[in-house]
Enzyme design. Structure first.
Site, PDB file in Angstrom:
ATOM      1  N   ARG A 169     -69.276-164.143  -6.230  1.00 28.73           N
ATOM      2  CA  ARG A 169     -68.522-165.029  -7.286  1.00 28.73           C
ATOM      3  C   ARG A 169     -69.351-166.266  -6.779  1.00 28.73           C
ATOM      4  O   ARG A 169     -68.676-167.067  -5.625  1.00 28.73           O
ATOM      5  CB  ARG A 169     -67.793-165.011  -6.295  1.00 28.73           C
ATOM      6  CG  ARG A 169     -66.610-163.645  -6.478  1.00 28.73           C
ATOM      7  CD  ARG A 169     -65.227-163.465  -6.199  1.00 28.73           C
ATOM      8  NE  ARG A 169     -64.404-164.574  -6.979  1.00 28.73           N
ATOM      9  CZ  ARG A 169     -64.427-164.571  -8.050  1.00 28.73           C
ATOM     10  NH1 ARG A 169     -63.914-163.283  -8.481  1.00 28.73           N
ATOM     11  NH2 ARG A 169     -63.583-164.910  -9.346  1.00 28.73           N
ATOM     12  N   ASP A 228     -56.406-154.855 -20.711  1.00 24.98           N
ATOM     13  CA  ASP A 228     -57.768-156.148 -20.219  1.00 24.98           C
ATOM     14  C   ASP A 228     -59.553-155.301 -19.954  1.00 24.98           C
ATOM     15  O   ASP A 228     -60.184-155.304 -20.666  1.00 24.98           O
ATOM     16  CB  ASP A 228     -57.383-156.601 -19.162  1.00 24.98           C
ATOM     17  CG  ASP A 228     -58.162-157.825 -18.804  1.00 24.98           C
ATOM     18  OD1 ASP A 228     -58.395-158.294 -19.599  1.00 24.98           O
ATOM     19  OD2 ASP A 228     -58.307-157.762 -17.466  1.00 24.98           O
TER      20      ASP A 228
END
Length: 381
Positions: free
Chosen positions: A134, A276
């Site tokens: 991340r 999604d």
């Protein structure tokens, strides 16, 4: 009309991170229009008005990205204004948002607390694990900003849970990840990492293999089970759903019911999709500016999407674990066969895990059922 739940992407694929495993970035790259920009307040008002006119009982507005906070705090303040303006039927409104925490400050935290948003914060464990995947555009890690967001949430009284993406590396450090995250929140979600659609799974450095996932599930379950028997139980959404199923309840988590539904994913231009994981040109249902929710749900594209999810791999029909697995998420059954009956990528992981954990799930389920009966009897006095 039924209760309604919609997921809005107000910043489309825009994000202030460049997470190495981001499936949504890969999806947007496959579309003719890769990015729809930031949703306008006018479009948000149209969505809220149509949603509250359609829904009965309750209406959930969830926001995801990309990074939804990039739409700005004013966008969400408008949301609250529109909800008050158009809720003539007195529908129970739930608001939720998934964020990476990068721009959360006291103003955001105060807003979420005051308006009772349920916040999901992305955090992949301790710093050395989180910052491996991340990362910001300049390659720096985002761990410190995520932890800062949690501290702000705690001080403001925000209701939040933590979402951790399980990659190959995360899976190999399951114990340290679980023990770290439970100190930050008692409500955890572990999401198995997926590779880009139409790409062979297991080929990327972060790819989660069935063997990795099996080990992760078993190790995490042992820790969760230990806590479940203590005075400080931890909620792990997938385990909670399995426990409920063993106790005779239906699962609430998407991907565990055996058949897909229509989730109403709304992109920043108003385009609507059923899931999604499938915000692609092929699965575009229509546009909320032109179509109503009933029309979108009854569309041929939506019907095809749901029908594909009904097909089972032949092995599923004779599997002793089908009652718990139910074929799993449609996304994990890609690529589909000619009749749509793909085999779940994590099939062997689940088989081994259920055999390993079921006796203890049954033990906990018996206690759960007994407590429910005691509470029910107690409630009659």
């Amino acid at each position: 009309m039924p209760p309604l739940s919609i997921l809005i992407k107000p910043a489309s694929g825009n994000c202030n991170l460049r997470c190495r495993y981001c499936f949504y970035h890969a999806l947007t790259e496959s579309r003719i229009v890769k990015n729809y920009g930031i949703m306008t307040s006018d479009l948000l008002e149209r969505i809220v008005r149509k949603a509250l006119a359609f829904a009965d009982g309750s209406c959930t507005f969830a926001f995801q990205g990309g990074e939804p906070t990039l739409a700005g705090l004013g966008f969400f303040e408008d949301l609250i204004t529109f909800q008050k303006k158009y809720n003539g039927k007195g529908v129970r409104i739930n608001n939720a948002i998934q964020t990476n925490g990068m721009i959360i400050d006291e103003g955001w935290a105060s807003f979420f607390a005051h308006n009772r948003f349920l916040v999901g914060l992305s955090l992949d464990g301790p710093k050395e694990l989180h910052d491996r995947s991340r990362i910001a555009p300049d390659e720096t890690g985002s761990f410190s900003r995520a932890i800062n967001a949690i501290d702000l949430f705690d001080r403001a009284g925000v209701e939040y849970n933590i979402l951790c993406v399980v990659t190959k590396n995360t899976a190999r450090h399951a114990q340290s990840v679980y023990n770290f995250l439970k100190k930050r929140s008692k409500y955890l979600q572990f999401i198995p990492c997926i590779d880009p659609l139409e790409e062979e799974r297991g080929c990327r450095p972060y790819s989660l293999t069935p063997q990795d996932y099996e080990k992760f599930l078993k190790t995490t379950f042992d820790l969760w089970y230990r806590d479940a028997k203590s005075k400080n139980p931890i909620s792990v959404r997938w385990f909670d759903n399995i426990l409920g199923m063993v106790a005779g309840q239906e699962p609430e988590a998407c991907g565990m019911s055996g058949v897909c539904g229509c989730q109403f994913i709304i992109e920043a231009d108003g385009s609507v999709y059923p899931c999604d994981f499938y915000v692609t040109d092929r699965w575009r249902l229509g546009n909320i500016l032109e179509d109503g929710f009933l029309q979108l749900r009854n569309s041929d594209v939506c019907a095809q999407f749901i029908e594909e999810s009904r097909h089972l791999h032949p092995d599923c029909r004779i599997c002793e674990w089908y009652g718990l697995c139910r074929g799993g998420c449609k996304r994990d059954r890609e690529p589909l066969l000619g009749d749509g009956a793909g085999r779940n990528y994590f099939c062997e992981s689940y088989k081994s895990f259920f055999a390993y954990s079921l006796p203890r799930f049954r033990e906990l389920a018996r206690k759960l059922i007994a407590n429910c009966m005691i509470n029910r009897v107690g409630g009659t006095h």
